[in-house]
Design a protein around this motif. Structure first.
Motif, PDB file in Angstrom:
ATOM      1  N   ARG A   1      61.141  13.084   1.695  1.00  0.00           N
ATOM      2  CA  ARG A   1      61.606  13.781   2.895  1.00  0.00           C
ATOM      3  C   ARG A   1      61.676  12.790   4.043  1.00  0.00           C
ATOM      4  NH1 ARG A   1      56.289  15.885   2.126  1.00  0.00           N
ATOM      5  NH2 ARG A   1      54.809  15.178   3.708  1.00  0.00           N
ATOM      6  N   GLY A   2      62.386  13.187   5.102  1.00  0.00           N
ATOM      7  CA  GLY A   2      62.471  12.346   6.285  1.00  0.00           C
ATOM      8  C   GLY A   2      63.074  10.992   5.994  1.00  0.00           C
ATOM      9  N   LYS A   3      62.388   9.941   6.415  1.00  0.00           N
ATOM     10  CA  LYS A   3      62.933   8.590   6.342  1.00  0.00           C
ATOM     11  C   LYS A   3      63.112   8.076   4.921  1.00  0.00           C
ATOM     12  CE  LYS A   3      58.299   6.538   7.077  1.00  0.00           C
ATOM     13  NZ  LYS A   3      57.598   7.783   7.472  1.00  0.00           N
ATOM     14  N   ILE A   4      62.325   8.585   3.970  1.00  0.00           N
ATOM     15  CA  ILE A   4      62.416   8.059   2.600  1.00  0.00           C
ATOM     16  C   ILE A   4      63.348   8.889   1.715  1.00  0.00           C
ATOM     17  CG2 ILE A   4      60.116   7.037   2.734  1.00  0.00           C
ATOM     18  CD1 ILE A   4      59.077   9.305   1.010  1.00  0.00           C
ATOM     19  N   LEU A   5      63.967   9.940   2.267  1.00  0.00           N
ATOM     20  CA  LEU A   5      64.910  10.748   1.500  1.00  0.00           C
ATOM     21  C   LEU A   5      66.286  10.102   1.545  1.00  0.00           C
ATOM     22  CD1 LEU A   5      65.392  13.485  -0.011  1.00  0.00           C
ATOM     23  CD2 LEU A   5      66.134  14.399   2.198  1.00  0.00           C
TER      24      LEU A   5
ATOM     25  N   SER B   1      70.185   9.691   1.700  1.00  0.00           N
ATOM     26  CA  SER B   1      71.120  10.484   2.498  1.00  0.00           C
ATOM     27  C   SER B   1      72.072  11.322   1.650  1.00  0.00           C
ATOM     28  CB  SER B   1      71.936   9.552   3.407  1.00  0.00           C
ATOM     29  OG  SER B   1      72.622   8.579   2.631  1.00  0.00           O
ATOM     30  N   ASN B   2      72.282  10.925   0.391  1.00  0.00           N
ATOM     31  CA  ASN B   2      73.228  11.665  -0.452  1.00  0.00           C
ATOM     32  C   ASN B   2      72.555  12.746  -1.293  1.00  0.00           C
ATOM     33  OD1 ASN B   2      71.821   9.953  -2.110  1.00  0.00           O
ATOM     34  ND2 ASN B   2      73.610   9.279  -3.304  1.00  0.00           N
ATOM     35  N   THR B   3      71.278  13.035  -1.036  1.00  0.00           N
ATOM     36  CA  THR B   3      70.553  14.047  -1.793  1.00  0.00           C
ATOM     37  C   THR B   3      71.097  15.436  -1.476  1.00  0.00           C
ATOM     38  OG1 THR B   3      68.556  12.693  -1.758  1.00  0.00           O
ATOM     39  CG2 THR B   3      68.284  15.003  -2.335  1.00  0.00           C
ATOM     40  N   LYS B   4      71.319  16.220  -2.538  1.00  0.00           N
ATOM     41  CA  LYS B   4      71.818  17.574  -2.357  1.00  0.00           C
ATOM     42  C   LYS B   4      70.650  18.569  -2.299  1.00  0.00           C
ATOM     43  CE  LYS B   4      76.124  16.528  -4.823  1.00  0.00           C
ATOM     44  NZ  LYS B   4      76.987  16.876  -5.979  1.00  0.00           N
TER      45      LYS B   4
ATOM     46  N   TYR C   1      61.205  15.976  15.284  1.00  0.00           N
ATOM     47  CA  TYR C   1      61.976  15.659  14.093  1.00  0.00           C
ATOM     48  C   TYR C   1      63.414  15.298  14.449  1.00  0.00           C
ATOM     49  CZ  TYR C   1      58.130  17.803  11.489  1.00  0.00           C
ATOM     50  OH  TYR C   1      56.902  18.110  10.964  1.00  0.00           O
ATOM     51  N   SER C   2      63.899  14.258  13.796  1.00  0.00           N
ATOM     52  CA  SER C   2      65.292  13.871  13.977  1.00  0.00           C
ATOM     53  C   SER C   2      66.200  14.968  13.437  1.00  0.00           C
ATOM     54  CB  SER C   2      65.553  12.555  13.226  1.00  0.00           C
ATOM     55  OG  SER C   2      66.941  12.312  13.130  1.00  0.00           O
ATOM     56  N   PRO C   3      67.338  15.217  14.093  1.00  0.00           N
ATOM     57  CA  PRO C   3      68.268  16.238  13.587  1.00  0.00           C
ATOM     58  C   PRO C   3      68.750  15.946  12.164  1.00  0.00           C
ATOM     59  CG  PRO C   3      68.832  15.612  15.827  1.00  0.00           C
ATOM     60  CD  PRO C   3      67.782  14.646  15.374  1.00  0.00           C
ATOM     61  N   SER C   4      68.735  14.663  11.780  1.00  0.00           N
ATOM     62  CA  SER C   4      69.200  14.286  10.441  1.00  0.00           C
ATOM     63  C   SER C   4      68.081  14.289   9.405  1.00  0.00           C
ATOM     64  CB  SER C   4      69.838  12.892  10.482  1.00  0.00           C
ATOM     65  OG  SER C   4      68.874  11.921  10.866  1.00  0.00           O
TER      66      SER C   4
END
Length: 339
Positions: free
Chosen positions: A46-50, A52-55, A154-157
């Motif tokens: 989650r967060g920074k270690i997730l 970006s292309n995870t569905k 939390y970042s919006p992304s």
């Protein structure tokens, strides 16, 4: 009722084992398990270690949902068990004393009467001990809810996997229940009868219990030494987790760009990369010690917490080392000087 209680306890124990086993299997250095470990990591990230292309993800700010559920559920359990302890247990003790006296007068077995009396008093003690454990749990989830609102930005992304989200909801439903599962069915039955009595008699004809401050204080003064040692351990982890979360929450203020990351320093960050996870283990270890360690359900809960957080901390440590060339080489993942 006893069979229902055993069924609930068994169900919780099976649930904790089922949740822990996949994590342990993913750790096994066996050929052919690489895909399983990668799949489990994709669920846990989650967060920074997730990636970006995870569905199938949800916003990380949904973390607050865990603590809304936890506060609601823990408060219900705490109120029900506490009221049961105040309303019903004194009468059980009186019945036990009456039964003992009757047994003496009628020539009954002294040994049997004594064993029954000790068993009843141990039951009463364990109910009040569960009230104590639920109070500690309430302190934990209230603080975590406060942190999600006022400490973390939390970042919006920032996202987390939907399975991680569902796992969090499961955890904060099952964990409070595990603190009182042994006699939860009798408490639920007590509440059900109370509601039925209220429906039949109405508010005005309900018996009004007499409350005084000593009814709330005295039982806790009789808790055994391990309950207070466990509470001290719990609050040691509780304080440090809050400090570490404050440090993580303040990192956003030190970055110029929204998606930029910096190395955290201070408190237990001087020793490990995921001190908030270390503190979480201390917190649940404190609950285990406070319980006296006689309940297998709490051991299995603690085993899940350790396995899950060590697994997550390992991935976080790998991310830090990959992200920062100047990352402190003396920092361990989660256990100072060990791992």
């Amino acid at each position: 009722m006893e069979e229902l209680g055993l069924g609930l306890v068994s169900l919780l124990q099976i649930a904790w084992i089922a949740a822990t086993l996949p994590i342990l299997v993913a750790w096994l250095p066996l050929p052919g398990l690489g895909w399983f470990r990668r799949a489990l990591l994709s669920f846990a990230r989650r967060g920074k270690i997730l990636q970006s292309n995870t569905k199938l993800t949800v916003p990380q700010r949904f973390f607050s949902h865990f603590y809304v559920v936890a506060i609601f559920w823990t408060t219900i359990l705490l109120a029900a068990v506490w009221y049961y302890a105040i309303k019903m247990l004194p009468s059980l003790i009186d019945q036990d004393v009456f039964s003992t006296i009757t047994s003496h007068l009628t020539g009954g077995s002294h040994a049997f009467s004594l064993n029954k009396s000790l068993s009843m008093r141990e039951h009463v003690y364990n109910v009040w001990l569960s009230v104590f454990l639920l109070l500690l749990m309430e302190a934990q989830v209230l603080r975590r809810f406060y942190e999600t609102i006022y400490v973390f930005d939390y970042s919006p992304s920032a996202r987390m996997h939907i399975f991680g989200y569902l796992a969090g909801l499961f955890f904060y439903t099952a964990a409070p229940l595990s603190l009182c599962c042994t006699f939860a069915p009798e408490v639920f039955d007590f509440v059900k009868n109370l509601v039925a009595e209220f429906i039949v008699k109405g508010k005005d004809r309900m018996s009004k219990p007499e409350f005084n401050i000593w009814m709330f204080v005295t039982p806790f003064l009789r808790l055994r030494w391990y309950a207070w040692i466990g509470a001290a351990i719990f609050f040691w982890g509780w304080v440090h987790q809050y400090r570490c979360h404050e440090i993580l929450g303040s990192l956003r203020e030190k970055t110029e760009k929204l998606e930029e990351y910096v190395i955290p320093y201070g408190d237990w960050f001087e020793y490990v990369s995921s001190p908030h996870y270390s503190a979480e283990i201390v917190i649940y270890g404190g609950l285990l010690v406070a319980s006296g360690g006689a309940d297998l359900s709490l051991w299995l809960l603690f085993a899940f917490v350790v396995a899950n957080l060590v697994f997550a901390a390992t991935e976080t440590q790998r991310w830090y080392l990959h992200k920062f060339d100047d990352y402190p080489p003396n920092r361990y993942a989660i256990f100072p000087f060990v791992y």
